[in-house]
Design an enzyme around this catalytic site. Sequence first.
Site, PDB file in Angstrom:
ATOM      1  N   LEU A 592      -2.345  -4.450  -0.021  1.00 58.70           N
ATOM      2  CA  LEU A 592      -1.259  -4.064  -0.925  1.00 58.70           C
ATOM      3  C   LEU A 592      -0.550  -2.807  -0.430  1.00 58.70           C
ATOM      4  O   LEU A 592      -1.177  -1.781  -0.176  1.00 58.70           O
ATOM      5  CB  LEU A 592      -1.816  -3.801  -2.327  1.00 58.70           C
ATOM      6  N   HIS A 593       0.755  -2.899  -0.263  1.00 59.56           N
ATOM      7  CA  HIS A 593       1.519  -1.732   0.168  1.00 59.56           C
ATOM      8  C   HIS A 593       2.807  -1.603  -0.624  1.00 59.56           C
ATOM      9  O   HIS A 593       3.491  -2.582  -0.890  1.00 59.56           O
ATOM     10  CB  HIS A 593       1.805  -1.779   1.669  1.00 59.56           C
ATOM     11  N   LEU A 594       3.090  -0.366  -0.983  1.00 56.39           N
ATOM     12  CA  LEU A 594       4.298  -0.046  -1.757  1.00 56.39           C
ATOM     13  C   LEU A 594       5.384   0.396  -0.778  1.00 56.39           C
ATOM     14  O   LEU A 594       5.172   1.304   0.027  1.00 56.39           O
ATOM     15  CB  LEU A 594       3.963   1.101  -2.722  1.00 56.39           C
TER      16      LEU A 594
END
Length: 695
Positions: A592-594
């Site tokens: 998960l990466h923003l």
Amino acid sequence: MDGGASSDSHISPKGKEEESNRTVLAILVGPPGSGKSTFCEAVISASRRPWVRVCQDTIGNGKTGTKAQCLKAAVDALNEGKSVFIDRCNLEREQRADFLKFCGSHTDMHAIVLDLPAKVCISRCVNRTGHEGNVQGGRAAVIVNKMLQNKEAPNLNEGFSRITFCQNDSDVKEVIKMYSELGPADKLSPGEFGKKSKKESGQQSIMKFFKKSAREENSQKEKEGASSSGNGAGNEFPTLAFPSISTADFQFDLDKASDIIVESAQDFLKRVDNVRLALVDLSDKSRIISLVREKVMKKGIDSNRFITFVGDITMLYSKGGLRCTAIANAANWRLKPGGGGVNAAIFKEAGEALDIATKERAETLNPGSSVAVPLPSTSPLYQREGVTHVIHVLGPNMNPQRPNYLQNDYTKGCKILRDAYSSLFESFASVACLERNKKPKLVELKDETSGESKKKENQEEVKSRNQNQTTTTSGKSKNKENREEVKSRNWGSWALALYNTAMDPEKYKDGLLEIADDFIVLNDLYPKARKHVLVLSRLNGLDCLEDAKREHLPILKSMHSAGVKWVKKFLSEDPSPHFRLGYHSVPSMRQLHLHVISQDFDSPSLKNKKHWNSFNTAFFRDSVDVIDEIEEHGSAKLSGEKLLEMELRCHRCKSAHPNIPKLKSHIAKCRASYPPHLLQNSRLLSASNNDLNIN
DNA sequence: GTTCTAGAAC
DNA sequence: GTTCTAGAAC
């Protein structure tokens, strides 16, 4: 009403009768921190007209000034032939009344309402120093809140000839420009401008910014109703006036066209409150008008919200008393002035300014699409008619005498005409600054809307991936796909780079901006904008947004805060860009990466449609919304990869572009304000964004 | 996610 | 002929 588009009345009737050098008394209305003094100073320094700023904070020469002193100074200045800004809060009707009493026949009374969000005003006050009235620092919030408790918006029946409402900084800028350009002999057209609809003000104001009594509102309505030449509708809704598309020169079948108009309008009005549509035609013998009227009646569409109007679309207010926020232009594909009919009339009446503003937005227009162009305040259509936008729209061409006609292919023709109206209405919705949160459909453009059902399917598919295949209620043949996907999500080796970094940051630490306990910040290897960083979760097993559930809220929030922190840092180095923080619905890289990305999208690594659409359609899920949705429903909404194949549209003005190079050259110069959706909930962060100071 | 490239679009 | 996209390989 005469139908001629070429009468001489583009010269404002007021311009003729007025002697030169009328003075203006403009009362600023707004709490401390709303920018009244800045407004006055900006106009005074740029204006050719002599202005005097009367400020109660400074008039007492060190002591607290009084209203009486202000009144005297105002009257003196007016007597000297100067125009005056009254720079005090003037939030209550009673506070304004005395100034209005001094309104001589040579003075136009204006109100300029700086109706900015309370939190913006408070934050400005708290942060400022050296304020003339010492409304600053910690005491400011209390003062501003108190002042905002019982305020009344100015009303034309107080005696103002013109009231201009500003809801945000860009409104303020525009109005400053308008007043700055006001020469000694010029006059602004009377009326109310920029007012929020009731619904909006209800939703936006945290503390009932401007209260208005029901009694007042009714009396105002009566007044408006009386002057609106019996069209039966009040003037409180933003209104789009549009001609029938393609039925004149492009010879579209009238019966089919009228069906499409009525259906498109009905669909739009169902989804959007507080707007009104007006079909306009020059002639009262217009066949299309009578067909539409008939069908509107049959369908029982609210006659206050859809009207038909006979008149010249460039003179709806001055000649017909119909106030319209936006007018649609049946444009040609080159967006050129001239030709005949509505296009020629609108370009003629709007002046060269429209041609220039149009060129800034788009070079060409495809059939079935539209582009909204804000009218410069110098345009007669803006000044005289109160029209703020012209929306160019292009329909299908069925005329065999014209190039590229559709050879009687009404399957195609009807689709394009429907697209044209949908696109037009959506553009109008953006222009009318609608609150769109509660109606997710509205967030989408026409093409996205048509993909809505597919999107739903996709969401269901995604959901069902997590479920066992025994839930076959609506399974059909999807089960096979599901089974394969459930087994394992196949990440290619290239897709593991982020995962590997997250699991062993020390190994890669040279390339990292920040290593925290639960996240890492790094530059995107192929940045799609001048600033593009990733906030990467370190939690093993949290591969993508689909996996994020309630238990992940703490990490999502800490990733968000980290993102905001980096935005602040970037803005301190260069305050010009805007930023968004969000996730891809279906990422290509595991872990998960923003994304924290500036909205210039000025980067050689942005190369294709997928790149663009992954940041500029609903495929990109704003971090604030993701957090809200998981808090509320336990998971975030995801959009399907179909959205990545959508047509290319500018993220600011929403104009469509045929390919990436064209899109990129457009966005390099497009300065349109962002769609309303992005301006809410701090989805868009900028140097002027108040939430950055608070968080 | 990118790179490479055939072939579609202009 | 050149520009641009889209699919396959990695």
